[in-house]
Design a protein around this motif. Sequence first.
Motif, PDB file in Angstrom:
ATOM      1  N   ASP A 176       0.852  -1.196   0.000  1.00  0.00           N
ATOM      2  CA  ASP A 176       0.000   0.000   0.000  1.00  0.00           C
ATOM      3  C   ASP A 176       0.883   1.239   0.000  1.00  0.00           C
ATOM      4  OD1 ASP A 176      -2.100   1.738   0.094  1.00  0.00           O
ATOM      5  OD2 ASP A 176      -2.607   1.337   2.188  1.00  0.00           O
ATOM      6  N   PRO A 177       1.368   1.664  -1.188  1.00  0.00           N
ATOM      7  CA  PRO A 177       2.303   2.791  -1.230  1.00  0.00           C
ATOM      8  C   PRO A 177       1.686   4.120  -0.805  1.00  0.00           C
ATOM      9  CG  PRO A 177       1.903   1.935  -3.440  1.00  0.00           C
ATOM     10  CD  PRO A 177       1.165   1.074  -2.496  1.00  0.00           C
ATOM     11  N   THR A 178       0.365   4.278  -0.940  1.00  0.00           N
ATOM     12  CA  THR A 178      -0.245   5.560  -0.577  1.00  0.00           C
ATOM     13  C   THR A 178      -0.148   5.843   0.916  1.00  0.00           C
ATOM     14  OG1 THR A 178      -2.427   4.539  -0.335  1.00  0.00           O
ATOM     15  CG2 THR A 178      -1.877   5.466  -2.482  1.00  0.00           C
ATOM     16  N   LYS A 179       0.036   4.824   1.695  1.00  0.00           N
ATOM     17  CA  LYS A 179       0.147   4.985   3.140  1.00  0.00           C
ATOM     18  C   LYS A 179       1.504   5.550   3.564  1.00  0.00           C
ATOM     19  CE  LYS A 179      -1.477   2.129   6.923  1.00  0.00           C
ATOM     20  NZ  LYS A 179      -1.693   0.776   7.364  1.00  0.00           N
ATOM     21  N   PHE A 180       2.478   5.510   2.662  1.00  0.00           N
ATOM     22  CA  PHE A 180       3.844   5.850   3.032  1.00  0.00           C
ATOM     23  C   PHE A 180       4.394   7.086   2.328  1.00  0.00           C
ATOM     24  CE2 PHE A 180       3.323   1.521   4.282  1.00  0.00           C
ATOM     25  CZ  PHE A 180       4.012   1.433   5.472  1.00  0.00           C
ATOM     26  N   TYR A 181       3.544   7.895   1.735  1.00  0.00           N
ATOM     27  CA  TYR A 181       4.045   9.143   1.184  1.00  0.00           C
ATOM     28  C   TYR A 181       3.203  10.290   1.722  1.00  0.00           C
ATOM     29  CZ  TYR A 181       0.233   9.230  -2.239  1.00  0.00           C
ATOM     30  OH  TYR A 181      -0.988   9.256  -2.848  1.00  0.00           O
ATOM     31  N   ARG A 182       3.769  11.494   1.705  1.00  0.00           N
ATOM     32  CA  ARG A 182       3.109  12.659   2.290  1.00  0.00           C
ATOM     33  C   ARG A 182       2.711  13.681   1.234  1.00  0.00           C
ATOM     34  NH1 ARG A 182       2.751  13.732   7.304  1.00  0.00           N
ATOM     35  NH2 ARG A 182       3.010  15.947   6.957  1.00  0.00           N
ATOM     36  N   TYR A 183       2.533  13.269   0.010  1.00  0.00           N
ATOM     37  CA  TYR A 183       2.148  14.188  -1.052  1.00  0.00           C
ATOM     38  C   TYR A 183       0.788  14.821  -0.729  1.00  0.00           C
ATOM     39  CZ  TYR A 183       1.041  16.005  -5.654  1.00  0.00           C
ATOM     40  OH  TYR A 183       0.717  16.834  -6.683  1.00  0.00           O
ATOM     41  N   GLY A 184       0.725  16.146  -0.717  1.00  0.00           N
ATOM     42  CA  GLY A 184      -0.514  16.849  -0.415  1.00  0.00           C
ATOM     43  C   GLY A 184      -0.781  17.039   1.060  1.00  0.00           C
ATOM     44  N   VAL A 185       0.132  16.596   1.910  1.00  0.00           N
ATOM     45  CA  VAL A 185      -0.042  16.747   3.355  1.00  0.00           C
ATOM     46  C   VAL A 185       1.023  17.726   3.847  1.00  0.00           C
ATOM     47  CG1 VAL A 185      -0.112  15.575   5.581  1.00  0.00           C
ATOM     48  CG2 VAL A 185      -0.852  14.367   3.513  1.00  0.00           C
ATOM     49  N   PRO A 186       0.624  18.958   4.196  1.00  0.00           N
ATOM     50  CA  PRO A 186       1.608  19.937   4.663  1.00  0.00           C
ATOM     51  C   PRO A 186       2.246  19.519   5.989  1.00  0.00           C
ATOM     52  CG  PRO A 186      -0.478  20.989   4.109  1.00  0.00           C
ATOM     53  CD  PRO A 186      -0.712  19.521   4.084  1.00  0.00           C
ATOM     54  N   ASP A 187       3.416  20.056   6.254  1.00  0.00           N
ATOM     55  CA  ASP A 187       4.103  19.783   7.518  1.00  0.00           C
ATOM     56  C   ASP A 187       3.228  20.220   8.688  1.00  0.00           C
ATOM     57  OD1 ASP A 187       6.251  18.784   6.180  1.00  0.00           O
ATOM     58  OD2 ASP A 187       7.418  20.632   6.280  1.00  0.00           O
ATOM     59  N   GLY A 188       3.220  19.418   9.726  1.00  0.00           N
ATOM     60  CA  GLY A 188       2.450  19.733  10.914  1.00  0.00           C
ATOM     61  C   GLY A 188       0.987  19.340  10.823  1.00  0.00           C
ATOM     62  N   MET A 189       0.612  18.624   9.769  1.00  0.00           N
ATOM     63  CA  MET A 189      -0.786  18.259   9.578  1.00  0.00           C
ATOM     64  C   MET A 189      -0.885  16.756   9.328  1.00  0.00           C
ATOM     65  SD  MET A 189      -3.445  19.988   6.886  1.00  0.00           S
ATOM     66  CE  MET A 189      -3.252  21.610   7.590  1.00  0.00           C
ATOM     67  N   ARG A 190      -1.930  16.153   9.795  1.00  0.00           N
ATOM     68  CA  ARG A 190      -2.170  14.732   9.567  1.00  0.00           C
ATOM     69  C   ARG A 190      -2.913  14.552   8.253  1.00  0.00           C
ATOM     70  NH1 ARG A 190       0.459  12.224  13.503  1.00  0.00           N
ATOM     71  NH2 ARG A 190       0.078  12.954  15.607  1.00  0.00           N
ATOM     72  N   ARG A 191      -2.810  13.355   7.684  1.00  0.00           N
ATOM     73  CA  ARG A 191      -3.418  13.071   6.389  1.00  0.00           C
ATOM     74  C   ARG A 191      -4.927  13.310   6.400  1.00  0.00           C
ATOM     75  NH1 ARG A 191      -1.623  10.849   2.118  1.00  0.00           N
ATOM     76  NH2 ARG A 191       0.167   9.925   3.119  1.00  0.00           N
ATOM     77  N   ALA A 192      -5.615  12.879   7.451  1.00  0.00           N
ATOM     78  CA  ALA A 192      -7.073  13.040   7.510  1.00  0.00           C
ATOM     79  C   ALA A 192      -7.466  14.519   7.494  1.00  0.00           C
ATOM     80  CB  ALA A 192      -7.620  12.358   8.758  1.00  0.00           C
ATOM     81  N   GLU A 193      -6.730  15.344   8.211  1.00  0.00           N
ATOM     82  CA  GLU A 193      -7.008  16.782   8.210  1.00  0.00           C
ATOM     83  C   GLU A 193      -6.777  17.377   6.836  1.00  0.00           C
ATOM     84  OE1 GLU A 193      -4.107  18.013  11.008  1.00  0.00           O
ATOM     85  OE2 GLU A 193      -5.351  17.619  12.770  1.00  0.00           O
ATOM     86  N   ALA A 194      -5.666  17.007   6.208  1.00  0.00           N
ATOM     87  CA  ALA A 194      -5.332  17.552   4.894  1.00  0.00           C
ATOM     88  C   ALA A 194      -6.348  17.108   3.842  1.00  0.00           C
ATOM     89  CB  ALA A 194      -3.924  17.124   4.489  1.00  0.00           C
ATOM     90  N   GLU A 195      -6.755  15.848   3.877  1.00  0.00           N
ATOM     91  CA  GLU A 195      -7.730  15.367   2.891  1.00  0.00           C
ATOM     92  C   GLU A 195      -9.047  16.109   3.030  1.00  0.00           C
ATOM     93  OE1 GLU A 195      -7.851  11.148   3.448  1.00  0.00           O
ATOM     94  OE2 GLU A 195      -6.046  10.822   2.242  1.00  0.00           O
ATOM     95  N   HIS A 196      -9.454  16.380   4.269  1.00  0.00           N
ATOM     96  CA  HIS A 196     -10.692  17.139   4.488  1.00  0.00           C
ATOM     97  C   HIS A 196     -10.565  18.552   3.907  1.00  0.00           C
ATOM     98  CE1 HIS A 196     -14.215  18.829   6.395  1.00  0.00           C
ATOM     99  NE2 HIS A 196     -13.445  19.746   6.960  1.00  0.00           N
ATOM    100  N   LEU A 197      -9.433  19.209   4.139  1.00  0.00           N
ATOM    101  CA  LEU A 197      -9.234  20.567   3.636  1.00  0.00           C
ATOM    102  C   LEU A 197      -9.107  20.606   2.122  1.00  0.00           C
ATOM    103  CD1 LEU A 197      -6.843  21.968   6.375  1.00  0.00           C
ATOM    104  CD2 LEU A 197      -9.261  22.490   6.042  1.00  0.00           C
ATOM    105  N   TRP A 198      -8.461  19.589   1.529  1.00  0.00           N
ATOM    106  CA  TRP A 198      -8.377  19.539   0.062  1.00  0.00           C
ATOM    107  C   TRP A 198      -9.749  19.299  -0.557  1.00  0.00           C
ATOM    108  CZ3 TRP A 198      -4.705  21.865  -2.156  1.00  0.00           C
ATOM    109  CH2 TRP A 198      -3.389  21.817  -1.717  1.00  0.00           C
ATOM    110  N   ALA A 199     -10.567  18.460   0.084  1.00  0.00           N
ATOM    111  CA  ALA A 199     -11.930  18.220  -0.418  1.00  0.00           C
ATOM    112  C   ALA A 199     -12.740  19.515  -0.370  1.00  0.00           C
ATOM    113  CB  ALA A 199     -12.615  17.124   0.388  1.00  0.00           C
TER     114      ALA A 199
END
Length: 140
Positions: free
Chosen positions: A15-38
């Motif tokens: 599951d490579p998507t679990k191991f990269y931080r593309y689109g996730v700014p520093d200091g932010m978790r993936r779930a927060e970033a995905e919500h803001l991008w949506a």
Amino acid sequence: MKRRDQARIAAAKADPTKFYRYGVPDGMRRAEAEHLWARANELADRFIQGLKAKGELPDLPRQVANNSDGGIFVPPTDEGKAEGALREAFVLAVGPSTPRVKAQAANIVLTYTKAKPTSKEAILGDRPEDFLNTLIASGD
């Protein structure tokens, strides 16, 4: 330690998507970033619809193409390309990105959606009568 590293490599391959931080700014978790991008994508859709309603963008039907290689679709017309570029710039301007990226994207959006202000000299002209004529003409 070797077993742990091998397990991580195997998980990353699975599951490579679990191991990269593309689109996730520093200091932010993936779930927060995905919500803001949506949310940024929703706002961008509303922005484009507003431009179409005002007549600044042509209201053309979206063309959908199936790519066999899974690449991105590039619209065939210049209007479609301009709409896509403007939409992405707006997403970057309101999404969770760095201040520098936000400023550049906002500049792009404003450059291509707002008219440049007329210069004072162009309004005043050479004579006072030119200024009055400009005021009268804009009142119509």
